[in-house]
Design a protein around this motif. Sequence first.
Motif, PDB file in Angstrom:
ATOM      1  N   ALA A   1       0.843  -1.197   0.000  1.00 59.50           N
ATOM      2  CA  ALA A   1       0.000   0.000   0.000  1.00 59.50           C
ATOM      3  C   ALA A   1       0.875   1.243   0.000  1.00 59.50           C
ATOM      4  CB  ALA A   1      -0.903   0.004   1.225  1.00 59.50           C
ATOM      5  N   THR A   2       0.286   2.353  -0.366  1.00 63.71           N
ATOM      6  CA  THR A   2       0.927   3.655  -0.234  1.00 63.71           C
ATOM      7  C   THR A   2      -0.043   4.570   0.497  1.00 63.71           C
ATOM      8  OG1 THR A   2       0.106   4.370  -2.384  1.00 63.71           O
ATOM      9  CG2 THR A   2       2.328   3.470  -2.327  1.00 63.71           C
ATOM     10  N   ILE A   3       0.504   5.537   1.203  1.00 67.66           N
ATOM     11  CA  ILE A   3      -0.329   6.488   1.939  1.00 67.66           C
ATOM     12  C   ILE A   3      -0.188   7.847   1.280  1.00 67.66           C
ATOM     13  CG2 ILE A   3      -0.691   7.657   4.142  1.00 67.66           C
ATOM     14  CD1 ILE A   3       0.396   5.170   5.529  1.00 67.66           C
ATOM     15  N   LYS A   4      -1.305   8.403   0.888  1.00 67.44           N
ATOM     16  CA  LYS A   4      -1.325   9.767   0.358  1.00 67.44           C
ATOM     17  C   LYS A   4      -1.687  10.675   1.520  1.00 67.44           C
ATOM     18  CE  LYS A   4      -2.676   8.318  -4.229  1.00 67.44           C
ATOM     19  NZ  LYS A   4      -3.679   8.389  -5.282  1.00 67.44           N
ATOM     20  N   LYS A   5      -0.867  11.681   1.749  1.00 65.54           N
ATOM     21  CA  LYS A   5      -1.045  12.505   2.939  1.00 65.54           C
ATOM     22  C   LYS A   5      -1.745  13.833   2.654  1.00 65.54           C
ATOM     23  CE  LYS A   5       2.349  12.591   5.930  1.00 65.54           C
ATOM     24  NZ  LYS A   5       3.683  12.646   6.553  1.00 65.54           N
ATOM     25  N   ASP A   6      -2.612  13.874   1.651  1.00 71.25           N
ATOM     26  CA  ASP A   6      -3.326  15.122   1.396  1.00 71.25           C
ATOM     27  C   ASP A   6      -4.722  15.118   2.015  1.00 71.25           C
ATOM     28  OD1 ASP A   6      -4.053  13.158  -0.419  1.00 71.25           O
ATOM     29  OD2 ASP A   6      -4.422  14.566  -2.049  1.00 71.25           O
ATOM     30  N   LYS A   7      -5.350  13.946   2.112  1.00 71.64           N
ATOM     31  CA  LYS A   7      -6.670  13.821   2.732  1.00 71.64           C
ATOM     32  C   LYS A   7      -6.702  12.565   3.592  1.00 71.64           C
ATOM     33  CE  LYS A   7      -9.333  16.254  -0.735  1.00 71.64           C
ATOM     34  NZ  LYS A   7     -10.490  16.241  -1.608  1.00 71.64           N
ATOM     35  N   PHE A   8      -7.525  12.635   4.650  1.00 73.47           N
ATOM     36  CA  PHE A   8      -7.635  11.518   5.576  1.00 73.47           C
ATOM     37  C   PHE A   8      -9.094  11.259   5.916  1.00 73.47           C
ATOM     38  CE2 PHE A   8      -3.427  13.248   6.094  1.00 73.47           C
ATOM     39  CZ  PHE A   8      -2.642  12.115   6.141  1.00 73.47           C
ATOM     40  N   ILE A   9      -9.381  10.022   6.257  1.00 72.37           N
ATOM     41  CA  ILE A   9     -10.706   9.638   6.734  1.00 72.37           C
ATOM     42  C   ILE A   9     -10.633   9.698   8.259  1.00 72.37           C
ATOM     43  CG2 ILE A   9     -12.489   7.855   6.725  1.00 72.37           C
ATOM     44  CD1 ILE A   9     -11.753   8.962   3.927  1.00 72.37           C
ATOM     45  N   VAL A  10     -11.496  10.512   8.859  1.00 76.84           N
ATOM     46  CA  VAL A  10     -11.393  10.834  10.279  1.00 76.84           C
ATOM     47  C   VAL A  10     -12.698  10.490  10.995  1.00 76.84           C
ATOM     48  CG1 VAL A  10     -10.980  12.732  11.899  1.00 76.84           C
ATOM     49  CG2 VAL A  10      -9.828  12.721   9.689  1.00 76.84           C
ATOM     50  N   PRO A  11     -12.599   9.808  12.154  1.00 78.88           N
ATOM     51  CA  PRO A  11     -13.820   9.543  12.928  1.00 78.88           C
ATOM     52  C   PRO A  11     -14.293  10.827  13.616  1.00 78.88           C
ATOM     53  CG  PRO A  11     -11.909   8.761  14.129  1.00 78.88           C
ATOM     54  CD  PRO A  11     -11.413   9.243  12.794  1.00 78.88           C
ATOM     55  N   VAL A  12     -15.598  11.069  13.549  1.00 81.32           N
ATOM     56  CA  VAL A  12     -16.161  12.253  14.204  1.00 81.32           C
ATOM     57  C   VAL A  12     -17.178  11.873  15.277  1.00 81.32           C
ATOM     58  CG1 VAL A  12     -15.693  13.860  12.316  1.00 81.32           C
ATOM     59  CG2 VAL A  12     -17.838  12.563  12.330  1.00 81.32           C
ATOM     60  N   GLY A  13     -17.327  10.579  15.539  1.00 82.72           N
ATOM     61  CA  GLY A  13     -18.208  10.119  16.603  1.00 82.72           C
ATOM     62  C   GLY A  13     -19.330   9.245  16.095  1.00 82.72           C
ATOM     63  N   SER A  14     -19.813   8.384  16.965  1.00 82.46           N
ATOM     64  CA  SER A  14     -20.944   7.488  16.684  1.00 82.46           C
ATOM     65  C   SER A  14     -20.756   6.679  15.406  1.00 82.46           C
ATOM     66  CB  SER A  14     -22.248   8.285  16.609  1.00 82.46           C
ATOM     67  OG  SER A  14     -22.499   8.947  17.816  1.00 82.46           O
ATOM     68  N   GLY A  15     -19.525   6.262  15.151  1.00 81.79           N
ATOM     69  CA  GLY A  15     -19.249   5.446  13.973  1.00 81.79           C
ATOM     70  C   GLY A  15     -19.299   6.212  12.661  1.00 81.79           C
ATOM     71  N   VAL A  16     -19.306   7.536  12.729  1.00 79.24           N
ATOM     72  CA  VAL A  16     -19.359   8.376  11.531  1.00 79.24           C
ATOM     73  C   VAL A  16     -17.944   8.842  11.196  1.00 79.24           C
ATOM     74  CG1 VAL A  16     -20.265  10.520  10.544  1.00 79.24           C
ATOM     75  CG2 VAL A  16     -21.696   9.143  12.073  1.00 79.24           C
ATOM     76  N   PHE A  17     -17.590   8.741   9.920  1.00 79.51           N
ATOM     77  CA  PHE A  17     -16.281   9.168   9.440  1.00 79.51           C
ATOM     78  C   PHE A  17     -16.468  10.185   8.333  1.00 79.51           C
ATOM     79  CE2 PHE A  17     -15.679   5.111  11.370  1.00 79.51           C
ATOM     80  CZ  PHE A  17     -14.407   5.128  11.908  1.00 79.51           C
ATOM     81  N   ILE A  18     -15.523  11.122   8.263  1.00 76.31           N
ATOM     82  CA  ILE A  18     -15.548  12.106   7.185  1.00 76.31           C
ATOM     83  C   ILE A  18     -14.162  12.175   6.552  1.00 76.31           C
ATOM     84  CG2 ILE A  18     -17.384  13.510   8.214  1.00 76.31           C
ATOM     85  CD1 ILE A  18     -15.171  15.494   9.114  1.00 76.31           C
ATOM     86  N   GLU A  19     -14.129  12.639   5.319  1.00 77.88           N
ATOM     87  CA  GLU A  19     -12.852  12.883   4.664  1.00 77.88           C
ATOM     88  C   GLU A  19     -12.531  14.356   4.845  1.00 77.88           C
ATOM     89  OE1 GLU A  19     -11.313  11.226   0.656  1.00 77.88           O
ATOM     90  OE2 GLU A  19     -12.228  13.171   0.189  1.00 77.88           O
ATOM     91  N   GLU A  20     -11.289  14.633   5.252  1.00 71.75           N
ATOM     92  CA  GLU A  20     -10.915  16.030   5.420  1.00 71.75           C
ATOM     93  C   GLU A  20      -9.462  16.251   5.025  1.00 71.75           C
ATOM     94  OE1 GLU A  20     -11.879  17.000   9.486  1.00 71.75           O
ATOM     95  OE2 GLU A  20     -10.054  16.115  10.257  1.00 71.75           O
ATOM     96  N   GLU A  21      -9.160  17.504   4.762  1.00 73.49           N
ATOM     97  CA  GLU A  21      -7.816  17.904   4.360  1.00 73.49           C
ATOM     98  C   GLU A  21      -6.835  17.686   5.511  1.00 73.49           C
ATOM     99  OE1 GLU A  21      -6.990  19.103   1.281  1.00 73.49           O
ATOM    100  OE2 GLU A  21      -9.074  18.816   0.639  1.00 73.49           O
ATOM    101  N   ARG A  22      -5.598  17.543   5.143  1.00 77.81           N
ATOM    102  CA  ARG A  22      -4.525  17.285   6.108  1.00 77.81           C
ATOM    103  C   ARG A  22      -4.467  18.347   7.208  1.00 77.81           C
ATOM    104  NH1 ARG A  22       1.714  16.828   4.168  1.00 77.81           N
ATOM    105  NH2 ARG A  22       2.683  16.701   6.196  1.00 77.81           N
ATOM    106  N   GLU A  23      -4.501  19.619   6.849  1.00 74.36           N
ATOM    107  CA  GLU A  23      -4.381  20.687   7.846  1.00 74.36           C
ATOM    108  C   GLU A  23      -5.544  20.664   8.837  1.00 74.36           C
ATOM    109  OE1 GLU A  23      -1.682  22.471   8.498  1.00 74.36           O
ATOM    110  OE2 GLU A  23      -0.784  21.312   6.868  1.00 74.36           O
TER     111      GLU A  23
END
Length: 139
Positions: free
Chosen positions: A69-91
Amino acid sequence: MAGNNISGEELIEQANYMKSLIDSLNSRIASLSATLSEANQTLSFLKDNESDNSKQLRIMIGSGIYADATIKKDKFIVPVGSGVFIEEERERTIKRLSENLKDLNDSINRLNQQKKELENNYNMLLMQIQELDNNVRQS
């Protein structure tokens, strides 16, 4: 706290209860400290500009099986609670994680303060138990 009308058995029960609370706080502090350590490592990884995109690495996909695998460090999938995840920018992820680190540190500090107060009360109880024991032996 304990008065003169409290029996030795009651003082011992109170001391045992406080000891269990102290042990529970120690466990919670250790758990939060481990989470804090992991979050600090993650933040260091996110802030590392040297390797914006990683070289190929291997990740476990389950049952002892790995995949390249490779990791792209421009966007990440982040948990925001209650099993919900969002994609957001690195900063934004760095900012979110930094806020979480502050909250973790605050929680650990509060728990340490509670622990210190409990330990003081526990030590006072132990002194009362010792004093009661000395009085009984002298009688």
